[in-house]
Design an enzyme around this catalytic site. Structure first.
Site, mmCIF file in Angstrom:
data_model
loop_
_atom_site.group_PDB
_atom_site.id
_atom_site.type_symbol
_atom_site.label_atom_id
_atom_site.label_comp_id
_atom_site.label_asym_id
_atom_site.label_seq_id
_atom_site.Cartn_x
_atom_site.Cartn_y
_atom_site.Cartn_z
ATOM 1 C CB SER A 201 -0.895 0.001 1.244
ATOM 2 O OG SER A 201 -1.547 1.238 1.414
ATOM 3 C CE1 TYR A 214 -4.397 -2.381 4.946
ATOM 4 C CE2 TYR A 214 -3.616 -0.139 4.614
ATOM 5 C CZ TYR A 214 -4.042 -1.347 4.097
ATOM 6 O OH TYR A 214 -4.092 -1.524 2.732
ATOM 7 C CE LYS A 218 -1.650 -3.899 3.212
ATOM 8 N NZ LYS A 218 -1.673 -5.109 2.363
#
Length: 329
Positions: A201, A214, A218
């Site tokens: 991401s 998150y 990533k």
């Protein structure tokens, strides 16, 4: 040997050793200079090559007949990536925890002419990954293209994020990459042929509030890709390629109502087209949109106050849970 003769010999040896050390240092300095000159040549060539590639289409490899395994293929980007491989007549092995979503993806891929195998797998469970990988090898064959796409997210501030959610995020978003790669990489190494694609991401390079776990996972996924790429090169396995996809928000429903003043919200079908194009061209880092590269540069050179102003101008917003209450942030 008298003492005078002994000291004369000692001085001679010491002088010779000093001259040897000086010679070695001179050679090392010369080698360092040559290495620096060669680096300048390589950098110049790389820029010229990149400029030429802007005007000359890159040669794309064929994936017809390749066994392609995609995790998280039951919806969103994983589903559309499967469609792109199906159009190119790859043999598809689709994994997801959602059987209904898998069957929908598989049906469309078969309509496109691809041979498809589906396996219901919980990518947060290491043993389930290894067990299913053994089934794939026996029933389908050796996977030559692995797409680590499965991912989960929790949109909340850190204090509102449950411990189990944090563990799940890391189990699916990064630990699963290790287990799937360990399962399928040996056959690729034996043949010195394959491709490992990591879906990370833009949040693996720049951070966003209320996505702490998150973004952390990533960042780890980007590090996994870079480290694996270097390790394969060190082992001389140049036939195994790697790619890492780093998009901004994709309209998959994972993050509710994402919006910004500047950054576009991407559609999964368009991202999948760019993703497979990058894989076919053996592109290592795939940023979507491409101006994300500029933000990475700015983050490294701008002062903190300027970065704060830039973040306010971007004004990223989405639905999130803050201190156990749903708020628009």
């Amino acid at each position: 040997m008298n003492s005078q003769l002994y000291y004369k010999v000692l001085l001679a040896v010491s002088g010779y050793g000093g001259r040897c050390c000086s010679y070695v240092r001179e050679r090392e300095n010369m080698n360092l200079l040559l290495d620096c000159l060669w680096l300048i040549v390589v950098i110049t060539y790389s820029y010229v090559e990149a400029l030429v590639k802007l005007f000359i289409p890159l040669k794309r490899k064929s994936v017809c007949g390749e066994i392609v395994l995609i995790t998280g293929a039951g919806h969103g980007l994983g589903r559309h990536t499967a469609f792109e491989f199906a159009k190119r007549q790859s043999v598809l092995v689709l994994w997801d925890i959602n059987k209904y979503g898998l069957e929908e993806t598989a049906e469309k891929c078969r309509d496109l002419g691809a041979k498809v195998y589906i396996f219901v797998v919980d990518c947060s469970c290491r043993e389930e990954i290894y067990t299913t990988a053994d089934k794939v090898k026996k029933e389908v064959g050796d996977v030559s293209i692995l797409v680590n796409n499965a991912g989960v997210v929790a949109t909340s501030d850190l204090l509102s994020t449950q411990d189990k959610q944090i563990e799940k995020i890391f189990e699916v978003n990064i630990l699963a990459h290790h287990w799937t790669t360990k399962a399928f990489l040996p056959a690729m190494m034996k043949n010195n042929h394959g491709h490992i694609a990591t879906v990370a991401s833009a949040g693996g390079h720049v951070t966003v509030p209320f996505l702490v776990s998150y973004c952390s996972s990533k960042f780890a996924a980007v590090g996994f890709h870079k480290s694996l790429t270097q390790e394969l090169a060190a082992l001389g396995k140049n036939g195994i390629k790697t790619s890492c996809l780093c998009p901004v928000f994709i309209n998959t429903g994972f993050i509710k109502h994402p919006r910004t003043k500047i950054i576009p919200i991407l559609e999964p079908d368009k991202v999948a087209k760019k993703f497979i194009d990058g894989i076919l061209c053996d592109q290592k880092m795939i940023f979507l949109p491409t101006f994300v590269k500029l933000s990475l540069l700015l983050e490294r050179i701008l002062p903190d106050r300027a970065l704060e102003a830039m973040n306010k101008m971007t004004h990223v917003k989405f639905d999130a849970v803050i201190q156990s209450e749903e708020k628009d942030k």
